[in-house]
Design a protein around this motif. Sequence first.
Motif, PDB file in Angstrom:
ATOM      1  N   GLU A  43      43.786 -19.727 100.107  1.00  0.00           N
ATOM      2  CA  GLU A  43      44.711 -18.924  99.300  1.00  0.00           C
ATOM      3  C   GLU A  43      46.162 -19.258  99.651  1.00  0.00           C
ATOM      4  OE1 GLU A  43      43.975 -14.481  97.549  1.00  0.00           O
ATOM      5  OE2 GLU A  43      43.791 -14.774  99.698  1.00  0.00           O
ATOM      6  N   LYS A  44      46.446 -19.367 100.950  1.00  0.00           N
ATOM      7  CA  LYS A  44      47.808 -19.672 101.409  1.00  0.00           C
ATOM      8  C   LYS A  44      48.236 -21.080 100.997  1.00  0.00           C
ATOM      9  CE  LYS A  44      47.719 -16.579 105.414  1.00  0.00           C
ATOM     10  NZ  LYS A  44      47.560 -16.519 106.887  1.00  0.00           N
ATOM     11  N   ALA A  45      47.278 -22.002 100.944  1.00  0.00           N
ATOM     12  CA  ALA A  45      47.604 -23.388 100.566  1.00  0.00           C
ATOM     13  C   ALA A  45      48.119 -23.457  99.137  1.00  0.00           C
ATOM     14  CB  ALA A  45      46.377 -24.275 100.727  1.00  0.00           C
ATOM     15  N   GLY A  46      47.682 -22.529  98.283  1.00  0.00           N
ATOM     16  CA  GLY A  46      48.174 -22.474  96.903  1.00  0.00           C
ATOM     17  C   GLY A  46      47.747 -23.635  96.039  1.00  0.00           C
ATOM     18  N   ILE A  47      46.681 -24.341  96.440  1.00  0.00           N
ATOM     19  CA  ILE A  47      46.187 -25.480  95.667  1.00  0.00           C
ATOM     20  C   ILE A  47      45.211 -24.961  94.610  1.00  0.00           C
ATOM     21  CG2 ILE A  47      45.000 -27.698  95.757  1.00  0.00           C
ATOM     22  CD1 ILE A  47      47.630 -27.614  97.315  1.00  0.00           C
ATOM     23  N   PRO A  48      45.422 -25.295  93.325  1.00  0.00           N
ATOM     24  CA  PRO A  48      44.510 -24.816  92.278  1.00  0.00           C
ATOM     25  C   PRO A  48      43.075 -25.289  92.505  1.00  0.00           C
ATOM     26  CG  PRO A  48      46.514 -25.721  91.317  1.00  0.00           C
ATOM     27  CD  PRO A  48      46.533 -26.085  92.771  1.00  0.00           C
ATOM     28  N   VAL A  49      42.135 -24.363  92.419  1.00  0.00           N
ATOM     29  CA  VAL A  49      40.707 -24.672  92.545  1.00  0.00           C
ATOM     30  C   VAL A  49      40.145 -24.827  91.140  1.00  0.00           C
ATOM     31  CG1 VAL A  49      38.454 -23.804  93.301  1.00  0.00           C
ATOM     32  CG2 VAL A  49      40.494 -23.411  94.717  1.00  0.00           C
ATOM     33  N   PHE A  50      39.487 -25.961  90.845  1.00  0.00           N
ATOM     34  CA  PHE A  50      38.963 -26.123  89.493  1.00  0.00           C
ATOM     35  C   PHE A  50      37.457 -25.870  89.422  1.00  0.00           C
ATOM     36  CE2 PHE A  50      39.035 -30.556  91.127  1.00  0.00           C
ATOM     37  CZ  PHE A  50      37.721 -30.941  90.910  1.00  0.00           C
ATOM     38  N   LYS A  51      36.793 -25.813  90.605  1.00  0.00           N
ATOM     39  CA  LYS A  51      35.348 -25.621  90.567  1.00  0.00           C
ATOM     40  C   LYS A  51      34.848 -25.189  91.943  1.00  0.00           C
ATOM     41  CE  LYS A  51      31.234 -28.304  89.207  1.00  0.00           C
ATOM     42  NZ  LYS A  51      30.798 -29.617  88.714  1.00  0.00           N
ATOM     43  N   LEU A  52      33.808 -24.357  91.945  1.00  0.00           N
ATOM     44  CA  LEU A  52      33.099 -24.027  93.170  1.00  0.00           C
ATOM     45  C   LEU A  52      31.715 -24.671  93.094  1.00  0.00           C
ATOM     46  CD1 LEU A  52      33.864 -20.235  93.791  1.00  0.00           C
ATOM     47  CD2 LEU A  52      35.107 -22.232  94.584  1.00  0.00           C
ATOM     48  N   PHE A  53      31.328 -25.269  94.192  1.00  0.00           N
ATOM     49  CA  PHE A  53      30.044 -25.976  94.263  1.00  0.00           C
ATOM     50  C   PHE A  53      29.252 -25.365  95.407  1.00  0.00           C
ATOM     51  CE2 PHE A  53      27.361 -29.390  95.920  1.00  0.00           C
ATOM     52  CZ  PHE A  53      26.849 -29.990  94.774  1.00  0.00           C
TER      53      PHE A  53
END
Length: 287
Positions: free
Chosen positions: A162-172
Motif C-alpha cells: 500500500e505504501k509503495a503506491g504501485i498499481p496492482v493489476f491482478k491478484l494470483f
Amino acid sequence: MIKVIASDMDGTLLCDDHRIAPDTIAAVKEACAAGIRFMVATGRGYEGAMAELDGTGIVCDYILGSGAEVRDPQRKIVKECGIGMELCREICEEVKEFPISIVFLTNEGDYRIGTEKEVEESIIAEMQLFHVNMTREEVVKTSEYRRAIESVKVVSDFEEIEKAGIPVFKLFMFSHDLELVRRVTKHLEKNPKIAVASSFESNVEITDARAQKGPILKEYIESLGYTMDEVMVLGDSLNDYSMMSMDFGATVAMGNAVSELKKAAKYITKSNDELGVAYAIRELLKK
C-alpha cells in the motif's frame, strides 16, 4: 472476413513447455503478411508475456493481466484497469482464513508477502504447478526461476504494498490443494466487484470486474475500427471464457481446452502441443 486474430498464450499459443514453436511463429507471420492484425490476450503481465515473445519477431497488440492492461504494437500502454488498494485489502481480508499463496502483479514486478525464504519456496511451488514433472533442484536451475527471483518484491505485510503506491493489476493465488482452490474460488465469486477466473485448476486469477478478456478485446478492436465479426479468438482455459462466450466472428477452443470452453466455442482446433493455433491460422488463410 477475419481481420484480427486474438490468441491466449499458455495452453494455446505456447506448447506445454511454455514456449512458442517455430512453426507457430511462422503461421502468425503468414497471417500478418496477409493483412491480419495479431493480438495476444493473456493472463500474464507484460514481463511474463515478453519473456516468451521477445526474439520471435512477432508484431502484435497485447491484452495483459486478463484484460487489466492493453498495449499497442509499440508496447505503449493504451488502457489500464487495475485493482484499487481498497479492493485489494478487501480481497486479502476475504481469503485470510484460507492457507493460500497470493501474488500481487504490478508493472514493477510481483509482490509477495513473507520472508525471503518463504517467498523463495512460494516461487518454487508455483513453478512446479507449471512444470509438474520438475523436481525442486531442476526448477532452481531454470532461467524462469532466476527471472522470478530477480524481479520479485518481498514485503512483510500488505501495508508495505500500500505504501509503495504501485498499481496492482491482478491478484494470483495458487495451491497444490485443488479442493482448497475450489473453495477459495467459490468464496470469491460472491464479490461483484471482481472477476474470478483461472488458467489452470491449481490457480485463481482476480481482476477488477471490468478487466476481462472478452469485453476489453471488444472495446479495443472497436476503437481501432474493427467489428466483432472480423475477429477470431483462440483459448483453452476459463480465463478465456469471456472471449469464447461472446459473438466474435470465429471462437476457437483448443483441443486441450476445458469442457466449458469447448461447449461455448464455434470451432475446435488441435491441441497446443499439436500446434493448434498454427493449424487454425492456416485453415483460415486457405479461405
